[in-house]
Design a protein around this motif. Structure first.
Motif, PDB file in Angstrom:
ATOM      1  N   GLY A  28      52.450 -42.084 123.012  1.00 31.48           N
ATOM      2  CA  GLY A  28      53.969 -42.738 123.275  1.00 31.48           C
ATOM      3  C   GLY A  28      53.969 -43.979 122.979  1.00 31.48           C
ATOM      4  O   GLY A  28      54.729 -44.713 123.405  1.00 31.48           O
ATOM      5  N   GLY A  29      53.084 -44.608 122.177  1.00 32.39           N
ATOM      6  CA  GLY A  29      53.143 -46.009 121.849  1.00 32.39           C
ATOM      7  C   GLY A  29      52.569 -46.982 122.846  1.00 32.39           C
ATOM      8  O   GLY A  29      52.785 -48.124 122.981  1.00 32.39           O
ATOM      9  N   ASP A  30      51.677 -46.448 123.642  1.00 34.41           N
ATOM     10  CA  ASP A  30      50.940 -47.316 124.752  1.00 34.41           C
ATOM     11  C   ASP A  30      50.145 -48.080 124.358  1.00 34.41           C
ATOM     12  O   ASP A  30      49.238 -48.925 125.106  1.00 34.41           O
ATOM     13  N   GLU A  31      49.557 -47.790 123.070  1.00 37.41           N
ATOM     14  CA  GLU A  31      48.399 -48.508 122.183  1.00 37.41           C
ATOM     15  C   GLU A  31      47.200 -48.438 123.077  1.00 37.41           C
ATOM     16  O   GLU A  31      46.208 -49.048 122.730  1.00 37.41           O
ATOM     17  N   ASN A  32      47.155 -47.631 123.797  1.00 37.93           N
ATOM     18  CA  ASN A  32      45.636 -46.836 124.228  1.00 37.93           C
ATOM     19  C   ASN A  32      44.908 -45.979 123.342  1.00 37.93           C
ATOM     20  O   ASN A  32      45.535 -44.916 123.503  1.00 37.93           O
ATOM     21  N   PHE A  33      44.322 -46.379 122.195  1.00 37.91           N
ATOM     22  CA  PHE A  33      44.008 -45.542 121.054  1.00 37.91           C
ATOM     23  C   PHE A  33      42.531 -44.802 121.394  1.00 37.91           C
ATOM     24  O   PHE A  33      41.713 -45.283 122.059  1.00 37.91           O
ATOM     25  N   ASN A  34      42.527 -43.434 121.185  1.00 43.52           N
ATOM     26  CA  ASN A  34      41.669 -42.717 121.077  1.00 43.52           C
ATOM     27  C   ASN A  34      41.171 -42.559 119.520  1.00 43.52           C
ATOM     28  O   ASN A  34      42.030 -42.601 118.500  1.00 43.52           O
ATOM     29  N   ILE A  35      39.868 -42.059 119.118  1.00 44.07           N
ATOM     30  CA  ILE A  35      39.625 -41.562 117.627  1.00 44.07           C
ATOM     31  C   ILE A  35      39.404 -40.280 117.592  1.00 44.07           C
ATOM     32  O   ILE A  35      38.948 -39.361 118.259  1.00 44.07           O
ATOM     33  N   TYR A  36      40.005 -39.634 116.569  1.00 46.34           N
ATOM     34  CA  TYR A  36      40.232 -38.181 116.252  1.00 46.34           C
ATOM     35  C   TYR A  36      39.288 -37.920 115.011  1.00 46.34           C
ATOM     36  O   TYR A  36      39.311 -38.862 113.975  1.00 46.34           O
ATOM     37  N   ALA A  37      38.878 -36.886 114.731  1.00 46.67           N
ATOM     38  CA  ALA A  37      38.052 -36.378 113.744  1.00 46.67           C
ATOM     39  C   ALA A  37      38.727 -35.063 113.124  1.00 46.67           C
ATOM     40  O   ALA A  37      38.635 -34.262 113.801  1.00 46.67           O
ATOM     41  N   LYS A  60      41.348 -41.846 128.844  1.00 47.66           N
ATOM     42  CA  LYS A  60      42.855 -42.314 129.360  1.00 47.66           C
ATOM     43  C   LYS A  60      42.925 -43.822 129.845  1.00 47.66           C
ATOM     44  O   LYS A  60      42.091 -44.278 130.494  1.00 47.66           O
ATOM     45  N   GLY A  61      44.113 -44.523 129.398  1.00 47.11           N
ATOM     46  CA  GLY A  61      44.139 -45.770 129.740  1.00 47.11           C
ATOM     47  C   GLY A  61      43.053 -46.762 129.104  1.00 47.11           C
ATOM     48  O   GLY A  61      42.997 -47.829 129.685  1.00 47.11           O
ATOM     49  N   VAL A  62      42.345 -46.292 127.838  1.00 43.79           N
ATOM     50  CA  VAL A  62      41.240 -47.151 127.288  1.00 43.79           C
ATOM     51  C   VAL A  62      41.841 -47.436 126.020  1.00 43.79           C
ATOM     52  O   VAL A  62      42.297 -46.644 125.378  1.00 43.79           O
ATOM     53  N   ARG A  63      41.704 -48.741 125.505  1.00 39.89           N
ATOM     54  CA  ARG A  63      41.896 -49.096 123.973  1.00 39.89           C
ATOM     55  C   ARG A  63      40.502 -48.954 123.365  1.00 39.89           C
ATOM     56  O   ARG A  63      39.866 -49.924 123.407  1.00 39.89           O
ATOM     57  N   VAL A  64      40.488 -48.019 122.431  1.00 41.64           N
ATOM     58  CA  VAL A  64      39.139 -48.023 121.776  1.00 41.64           C
ATOM     59  C   VAL A  64      39.377 -48.707 120.304  1.00 41.64           C
ATOM     60  O   VAL A  64      40.476 -48.666 119.618  1.00 41.64           O
ATOM     61  N   GLN A  65      38.378 -49.583 120.195  1.00 42.57           N
ATOM     62  CA  GLN A  65      38.133 -50.105 118.869  1.00 42.57           C
ATOM     63  C   GLN A  65      37.348 -49.847 117.821  1.00 42.57           C
ATOM     64  O   GLN A  65      36.081 -49.525 118.376  1.00 42.57           O
ATOM     65  N   VAL A  66      37.468 -49.640 116.697  1.00 43.47           N
ATOM     66  CA  VAL A  66      36.644 -49.498 115.487  1.00 43.47           C
ATOM     67  C   VAL A  66      35.752 -50.761 115.377  1.00 43.47           C
ATOM     68  O   VAL A  66      36.583 -51.696 114.663  1.00 43.47           O
ATOM     69  N   VAL A  67      34.452 -50.918 115.328  1.00 40.58           N
ATOM     70  CA  VAL A  67      33.842 -52.134 115.115  1.00 40.58           C
ATOM     71  C   VAL A  67      33.240 -52.094 113.852  1.00 40.58           C
ATOM     72  O   VAL A  67      33.247 -53.282 113.131  1.00 40.58           O
TER      73      VAL A  67
END
Length: 598
Positions: A28-37, A60-67
């Motif tokens: 919903g646009g909360d910018e807490n991203f998860n990574i999907y495959a 949940k409630g975590v913003r995942v970054q690709v490094v």
């Protein structure tokens, strides 16, 4: 490959071995991203149209970054997780097959970026210091050793490791002698640097450095001027690129990706009047094959050209801007839309611009100024915006209107303003601080109260908090609070006499819903008409097509009423239903009690 009805996928890439399509998604646009495959090769269950998407991170409630996406281990991603500390991301290794996460480095040192070498070894990191400076560090086991530092007013960034795998290409504008950012070759072991590439025309900051993953040699350096320029470092690449470009009739051509052996290129070709078209180029056979059009229903012949204009602002500073004029009518006495970009520390560029084309099609001349504080034009231009929200930054827009009037293009009684994020703030500031300039405003995810804005920034923005204070004002000081109050359109809501539409996403983590509620209530309490659209399933800007269509259906009708442009009355039942659902009666809006200053 995917069928996410709740939210479109906006960012995706392939795993190094091509086995998985990987993408990030929030709720919903909360910018807490998860990574999907997604595995395109898997057998589909009966009745299922697309492969099953696996949530690899599942937080949940975590913003995942690709490094880092390592070449040496194709089943791995290096990711950042802020599950332990919301402000700072720890470094993890993610197994793409199992989803297993292995801690690589706990971030107790305010690390904002990790840099890997050509062997996918962690070698360099950047630390965001409490004073706003950026420090570059050598990573040697558990030890972090500083080797370069830039102040709060300077920029530094590692673009890539050099071929020797010792030195790095550092983008920097450190020191009083550098206004424009350039690239230097730097040895982290000694701190020694040597020039590599600056803008030979001395007009703009250095842009992107492209480096071959096959040879580890530089391919080109780009510069975003009025139009993009490149300085080629690899003559064979340059020769092939020019061969491909020559077949594309003067379109702007951009490399998108390539095969590991660098024989096949995916290219994107576009212009102001041509939405992006994808091509495959074979460097061996020199064959160019069209793949697909991103917007096949839009014909170039129906679209309006964009041109570069420059004008002087209130203090004589030259402002570069992009102007689109509607087709089929004389460029005289037209209704005008000013469309300022977000950020504000970003910039507009030349090329196909959906907002420009939409508004030009409806009969408006459209101007997007790169006002002071826009990036890419050097330190002095950027810093000219410090403390100038609602003042000289706003003048840069107002003097754009004056320029169009002086040119005979604009009808001074039919000027509107529309933008998102900072562009939304500029819209509110325009109608509050210069109420005689504009006859309509559409403010999208717009800050109205800069005190509440700064108090509500996400924890993971901690690295840039001090910079925000330096460029805006410090809410921790009495003088800073006074400045923020002065710059806040909410404080001048009693001066607004321009028809206004406010658009907001309920889950926006950057510009909280309270920003929209406050300005709507302030106008409502004056018995001043204001339209309010609030989407419960959106964040910082609308992503879902049905929400976007509803917003533009409402906004073009609103602009038509006050500026006289065309609008399309018809809409699909789904869009009409959605517009009704997200339209809020200002009488029903209630304010949450303000939190104390942090």
């Amino acid at each position: 490959m995917t069928n996410d009805q709740a939210r479109p996928v906006r960012g995706y890439f392939w795993s190094r071995d091509g086995k998985y399509l990987l993408y990030s998604q929030d709720k919903g646009g909360d910018e807490n991203f998860n990574i999907y495959a997604v595995n395109p090769a898997e057998a589909l269950p009966a009745g299922q149209a697309v492969p099953t998407a696996r949530d690899l991170t599942g937080l949940k409630g975590v913003r995942v970054q690709v490094v880092n996406v390592p070449l040496t281990d194709t089943n791995t991603l290096y990711i950042g997780l802020n599950d332990r500390d919301k402000a700072w991301h720890d470094l993890y290794k993610l197994n793409l097959t199992t989803g297993e996460k292995t801690l690589v480095r706990q971030n107790n040192d305010r690390i904002g970026a990790w840099e890997f070498d050509w062997n996918d070894q962690l070698r360099v990191a950047s630390r965001s210091n409490p004073d706003g400076s950026t420090e570059w560090l050598r990573v040697e086991g558990d030890k972090l050793t500083p080797f370069y530092k830039t102040s709060i007013d300077e920029q530094s960034n590692v673009a890539a490791f050099a071929k020797d795998n010792k030195r790095v290409y550092m983008v920097t504008n450190m020191g009083p002698g550098r206004n424009l950012a350039e690239i230097v070759l730097m040895d982290p072991a000694t701190g020694k640097e040597e020039p590599f590439q600056a803008d030979l025309q001395k007009r703009v900051d250095v842009g992107n450095l492209a480096v071959s993953e096959k040879t580890h040699e530089p391919v080109f350096v780009s510069f975003e001027d009025d139009r993009m320029r490149r300085v080629w470092k690899d003559k064979e690449f340059e020769k092939d690129f020019k061969t491909a470009s020559a077949k594309l009739n003067g379109l702007d051509v951009y490399p998108v990706s390539n095969t590991t052996d660098e024989r096949l290129w995916l290219l994107s070709a576009s212009s102001a009047t041509q939405p992006s078209v994808a091509y495959l180029f074979d460097r061996q056979t020199k064959q160019l094959t069209k793949q697909y059009e991103t917007r096949p229903k839009l014909k170039s012949s129906d679209l309006a050209d964009m041109k570069v204009v420059r004008y002087k602002s209130s203090d004589g500073l030259e402002i570069p801007a992009y102007l689109t004029l509607p087709k089929g009518v004389a460029a005289k006495n037209l209704p005008v839309m000013i469309v300022p970009h977000g950020g504000p520390w970003g910039r507009d560029t030349y090329g196909f611009n959906a907002m420009h084309q939409f508004l030009a099609n409806r009969g408006y001349a459209v101007l997007s100024p790169n006002f002071r504080a826009s990036t890419g034009y050097g330190k002095k231009f950027l810093e000219a915006g410090n403390g100038e929200w609602g003042r000289k930054m706003q003048d840069d827009l107002t003097w754009g209107v004056k320029y169009l009037i002086a040119q005979g293009i604009a009808d001074p009684k039919k000027v509107g303003i529309m933008g998102g994020s900072y562009g939304g703030y500029a819209t509110l500031a325009g109608v509050a601080f210069t109420p005689d300039v504009y006859s309509a405003g559409v403010a999208i995810v717009a800050p109205s109260n800069l005190m509440t804005l700064l108090n509500a920034i996400p924890p993971y923005w901690e690295a840039m908090r001090k910079q925000l204070y330096a460029r805006m004002a410090d809410p921790g000081t009495e003088a800073g609070r006074a400045e923020l109050a002065r710059m806040s359109p909410l404080g001048s809501a009693n001066k607004i006499k321009t028809p206004l539409m406010v658009v907001q996403g309920a889950n926006d983590p950057r510009v909280n819903k309270a920003e929209a509620d406050q300005i709507v209530v302030a106008l409502r309490d004056r018995n001043y008409p204001v339209q309010y659209l609030l989407a419960p399933d959106e964040g910082h800007g609308f992503a879902r097509p049905v929400n976007n269509m509803a917003m533009f259906a409402a906004s073009e009708k609103f602009l038509s009423k006050h500026l006289g442009g065309r609008f399309q009355e018809s809409m699909s039942p789904a869009v009409a239903k959605r517009l009704e659902e997200i339209t809020v009666d200002p009488k029903t809006v209630t304010l949450v009690k303000e939190t104390a200053v942090k």
